[in-house]
Scaffold this motif. Structure first.
Motif, PDB file in Angstrom:
ATOM      1  N   GLY A  76       0.793  -1.226   0.000  1.00  0.00           N
ATOM      2  CA  GLY A  76       0.000   0.000   0.000  1.00  0.00           C
ATOM      3  C   GLY A  76       0.822   1.271   0.000  1.00  0.00           C
ATOM      4  O   GLY A  76       0.267   2.367   0.174  1.00  0.00           O
ATOM      5  N   ALA A  77       2.123   1.171  -0.195  1.00  0.00           N
ATOM      6  CA  ALA A  77       2.975   2.362  -0.145  1.00  0.00           C
ATOM      7  C   ALA A  77       2.676   3.305  -1.306  1.00  0.00           C
ATOM      8  O   ALA A  77       2.495   2.877  -2.439  1.00  0.00           O
ATOM      9  N   SER A  78       2.651   4.597  -1.001  1.00  0.00           N
ATOM     10  CA  SER A  78       2.477   5.601  -2.043  1.00  0.00           C
ATOM     11  C   SER A  78       3.778   5.840  -2.806  1.00  0.00           C
ATOM     12  O   SER A  78       3.746   6.278  -3.961  1.00  0.00           O
ATOM     13  N   ALA A  79       4.903   5.594  -2.144  1.00  0.00           N
ATOM     14  CA  ALA A  79       6.219   5.781  -2.759  1.00  0.00           C
ATOM     15  C   ALA A  79       7.234   4.971  -1.969  1.00  0.00           C
ATOM     16  O   ALA A  79       6.975   4.546  -0.838  1.00  0.00           O
ATOM     17  N   ILE A  80       8.409   4.790  -2.559  1.00  0.00           N
ATOM     18  CA  ILE A  80       9.450   3.946  -1.970  1.00  0.00           C
ATOM     19  C   ILE A  80      10.803   4.626  -2.109  1.00  0.00           C
ATOM     20  O   ILE A  80      11.098   5.228  -3.148  1.00  0.00           O
ATOM     21  N   VAL A  81      11.619   4.524  -1.071  1.00  0.00           N
ATOM     22  CA  VAL A  81      13.027   4.884  -1.141  1.00  0.00           C
ATOM     23  C   VAL A  81      13.833   3.621  -0.858  1.00  0.00           C
ATOM     24  O   VAL A  81      13.608   2.952   0.156  1.00  0.00           O
ATOM     25  N   ILE A  82      14.752   3.267  -1.751  1.00  0.00           N
ATOM     26  CA  ILE A  82      15.686   2.178  -1.482  1.00  0.00           C
ATOM     27  C   ILE A  82      17.007   2.830  -1.093  1.00  0.00           C
ATOM     28  O   ILE A  82      17.615   3.556  -1.888  1.00  0.00           O
ATOM     29  N   VAL A 117      11.612  -2.825  -7.255  1.00  0.00           N
ATOM     30  CA  VAL A 117      11.799  -1.983  -8.442  1.00  0.00           C
ATOM     31  C   VAL A 117      10.931  -2.494  -9.587  1.00  0.00           C
ATOM     32  O   VAL A 117      10.252  -1.705 -10.272  1.00  0.00           O
ATOM     33  N   ARG A 118      10.936  -3.786  -9.801  1.00  0.00           N
ATOM     34  CA  ARG A 118      10.170  -4.342 -10.918  1.00  0.00           C
ATOM     35  C   ARG A 118       8.671  -4.148 -10.711  1.00  0.00           C
ATOM     36  O   ARG A 118       7.942  -3.862 -11.674  1.00  0.00           O
ATOM     37  N   ARG A 119       8.199  -4.260  -9.479  1.00  0.00           N
ATOM     38  CA  ARG A 119       6.783  -3.997  -9.222  1.00  0.00           C
ATOM     39  C   ARG A 119       6.471  -2.520  -9.374  1.00  0.00           C
ATOM     40  O   ARG A 119       5.401  -2.148  -9.897  1.00  0.00           O
ATOM     41  N   ALA A 120       7.372  -1.660  -8.929  1.00  0.00           N
ATOM     42  CA  ALA A 120       7.170  -0.220  -9.074  1.00  0.00           C
ATOM     43  C   ALA A 120       7.049   0.157 -10.547  1.00  0.00           C
ATOM     44  O   ALA A 120       6.255   1.044 -10.912  1.00  0.00           O
ATOM     45  N   ILE A 137      18.234  -0.259  -8.901  1.00  0.00           N
ATOM     46  CA  ILE A 137      17.355   0.101 -10.019  1.00  0.00           C
ATOM     47  C   ILE A 137      17.960  -0.373 -11.332  1.00  0.00           C
ATOM     48  O   ILE A 137      17.290  -1.002 -12.157  1.00  0.00           O
ATOM     49  N   ASP A 138      19.230  -0.075 -11.532  1.00  0.00           N
ATOM     50  CA  ASP A 138      19.902  -0.445 -12.781  1.00  0.00           C
ATOM     51  C   ASP A 138      19.910  -1.957 -12.969  1.00  0.00           C
ATOM     52  O   ASP A 138      19.557  -2.461 -14.050  1.00  0.00           O
ATOM     53  N   VAL A 139      20.290  -2.693 -11.934  1.00  0.00           N
ATOM     54  CA  VAL A 139      20.381  -4.150 -12.025  1.00  0.00           C
ATOM     55  C   VAL A 139      18.995  -4.770 -12.226  1.00  0.00           C
ATOM     56  O   VAL A 139      18.821  -5.705 -13.024  1.00  0.00           O
ATOM     57  N   ALA A 140      17.988  -4.250 -11.534  1.00  0.00           N
ATOM     58  CA  ALA A 140      16.629  -4.780 -11.658  1.00  0.00           C
ATOM     59  C   ALA A 140      16.110  -4.677 -13.084  1.00  0.00           C
ATOM     60  O   ALA A 140      15.299  -5.503 -13.521  1.00  0.00           O
ATOM     61  N   LEU A 141      16.590  -3.683 -13.814  1.00  0.00           N
ATOM     62  CA  LEU A 141      16.114  -3.459 -15.178  1.00  0.00           C
ATOM     63  C   LEU A 141      17.114  -3.953 -16.226  1.00  0.00           C
ATOM     64  O   LEU A 141      17.064  -3.545 -17.380  1.00  0.00           O
ATOM     65  N   GLY A 142      18.026  -4.839 -15.798  1.00  0.00           N
ATOM     66  CA  GLY A 142      18.910  -5.519 -16.730  1.00  0.00           C
ATOM     67  C   GLY A 142      20.265  -4.878 -16.928  1.00  0.00           C
ATOM     68  O   GLY A 142      21.025  -5.298 -17.808  1.00  0.00           O
ATOM     69  N   GLY A 143      20.615  -3.872 -16.117  1.00  0.00           N
ATOM     70  CA  GLY A 143      21.908  -3.226 -16.232  1.00  0.00           C
ATOM     71  C   GLY A 143      22.999  -3.977 -15.492  1.00  0.00           C
ATOM     72  O   GLY A 143      22.754  -4.982 -14.819  1.00  0.00           O
ATOM     73  N   THR A 144      24.231  -3.487 -15.626  1.00  0.00           N
ATOM     74  CA  THR A 144      25.379  -4.085 -14.947  1.00  0.00           C
ATOM     75  C   THR A 144      26.132  -3.009 -14.173  1.00  0.00           C
ATOM     76  O   THR A 144      25.893  -1.807 -14.341  1.00  0.00           O
ATOM     77  N   LEU A 145      27.073  -3.456 -13.342  1.00  0.00           N
ATOM     78  CA  LEU A 145      27.845  -2.550 -12.505  1.00  0.00           C
ATOM     79  C   LEU A 145      29.339  -2.672 -12.779  1.00  0.00           C
ATOM     80  O   LEU A 145      29.823  -3.728 -13.180  1.00  0.00           O
ATOM     81  N   VAL A 146      30.046  -1.582 -12.527  1.00  0.00           N
ATOM     82  CA  VAL A 146      31.503  -1.630 -12.428  1.00  0.00           C
ATOM     83  C   VAL A 146      31.798  -2.166 -11.029  1.00  0.00           C
ATOM     84  O   VAL A 146      31.371  -1.564 -10.035  1.00  0.00           O
ATOM     85  N   GLU A 220      17.077   8.076 -14.622  1.00  0.00           N
ATOM     86  CA  GLU A 220      15.619   8.184 -14.550  1.00  0.00           C
ATOM     87  C   GLU A 220      15.015   7.228 -15.566  1.00  0.00           C
ATOM     88  O   GLU A 220      15.578   7.020 -16.649  1.00  0.00           O
ATOM     89  N   HIS A 221      13.860   6.677 -15.207  1.00  0.00           N
ATOM     90  CA  HIS A 221      13.161   5.841 -16.181  1.00  0.00           C
ATOM     91  C   HIS A 221      12.423   6.737 -17.161  1.00  0.00           C
ATOM     92  O   HIS A 221      11.912   7.799 -16.794  1.00  0.00           O
ATOM     93  N   GLN A 222      12.359   6.302 -18.405  1.00  0.00           N
ATOM     94  CA  GLN A 222      11.762   7.125 -19.460  1.00  0.00           C
ATOM     95  C   GLN A 222      10.270   7.320 -19.291  1.00  0.00           C
ATOM     96  O   GLN A 222       9.733   8.368 -19.675  1.00  0.00           O
ATOM     97  N   THR A 223       9.582   6.322 -18.711  1.00  0.00           N
ATOM     98  CA  THR A 223       8.119   6.434 -18.589  1.00  0.00           C
ATOM     99  C   THR A 223       7.610   6.285 -17.163  1.00  0.00           C
ATOM    100  O   THR A 223       6.542   6.808 -16.845  1.00  0.00           O
ATOM    101  N   ALA A 224       8.326   5.588 -16.308  1.00  0.00           N
ATOM    102  CA  ALA A 224       7.881   5.364 -14.924  1.00  0.00           C
ATOM    103  C   ALA A 224       8.546   6.374 -13.989  1.00  0.00           C
ATOM    104  O   ALA A 224       9.647   6.854 -14.262  1.00  0.00           O
TER     105      ALA A 224
END
Length: 261
Positions: A76-82, A117-120, A137-146, A220-224
């Protein structure tokens, strides 16, 4: 959600505050008491500033709850901070363990925060990631890290006493980005402490802030309504205006989502 208290004798009904879930890695680090104490000051600051802005802010420990329970209690959260914390397990982004500067991993926290992140994204729930949260956020959407950065004279600090790791440096915002609009500027002086960074950018994300050497400092996400910042606006030594600006951005996004529902 919970309602604000009404003073005795008052007939006024006070509207419920929107719930902000502040999701950290864990509430317990007996193996690292000094680091844990410092992380507590960061997460406490998020809650303090959020309450001051009118949120019903609740701290939740992803690694302690487990992914399923975390999703349930944030439903039921209106917003989330990770919030910030330990390195993500490299398995989550296709990397390998054994990298330089590797710390402890919390696989339960990784799974829970990635699921958030994926549910958001599906629900258009406003979400802000800070430091580790930005990387989640980056990893949840298929990104990678240094996996490791260590520049003793620059913006990246890989080792040392936790109090000495924060570095003040400049970032440049992309014109027209939401974060630039929130700050009302194309540049900012920020405060960072990290030894990992976004490498390949996840699907749907845009880089909207960089350091002078090109490092990714915000996405930033382009649409979300999903935003990640690599720096620590919640550090006690940071500019006191920055965290309220980002939390106000979340509030504006939450209001927009509510109107569209």
């Amino acid at each position: 959600m919970t309602s604000s208290l009404v003073r005795p004798g008052s007939a006024a009904v006070v509207a419920a505050r929107p719930m902000l879930a502040v999701v950290e890695v864990t509430a317990h680090r007996p193996h690292a008491p000094r680091y844990h104490a410092y992380v507590q000051t960061l997460n406490e600051r998020i809650v303090e500033d959020a309450i001051a802005l009118g949120w019903d802010a609740r701290r939740l420990a992803a690694g302690d709850l487990g992914a399923a329970e975390l999703l349930r209690v944030t439903d039921g959260a209106s917003a989330i901070v990770i919030a910030g914390g330990e390195d993500l397990d490299p398995v989550t982004w296709g990397g390998r363990r054994g990298y330089e500067g590797e710390g402890r991993h919390d696989e339960e926290a990784d799974a829970g925060q990635i699921a958030l992140v994926r549910r958001a994204l599906v629900r258009s729930t406003p979400l802000l990631g800070i430091c580790r949260g930005h990387q989640v956020i980056d990893v949840a959407l298929g990104g990678t890290l240094v996996p490791h950065l260590d520049d003793a004279d620059g913006a990246h600090r890989g080792s040392g006493a936790v109090e000495s790791l924060m570095v003040d440096h400049d970032v440049e915002f992309a014109p027209g980005s939401r974060v630039a609009a929130a700050f009302g500027s194309t540049t900012a002086r920020v405060r960072s402490a990290h030894h990992q960074a976004v490498d390949r950018v996840g699907e749907g994300l845009e880089v909207v802030a960089r350091t002078a050497d090109g490092g990714v400092e915000a996405v930033e996400h382009q649409t979300a309504p999903i935003t990640g910042v690599q720096w620590h606006p919640e550090d006690r030594g940071a500019d006191r205006t920055q965290l309220p600006l980002l939390l106000s951005l979340l509030a504006a996004q939450a209001a927009e989502v509510s109107r569209a529902a």
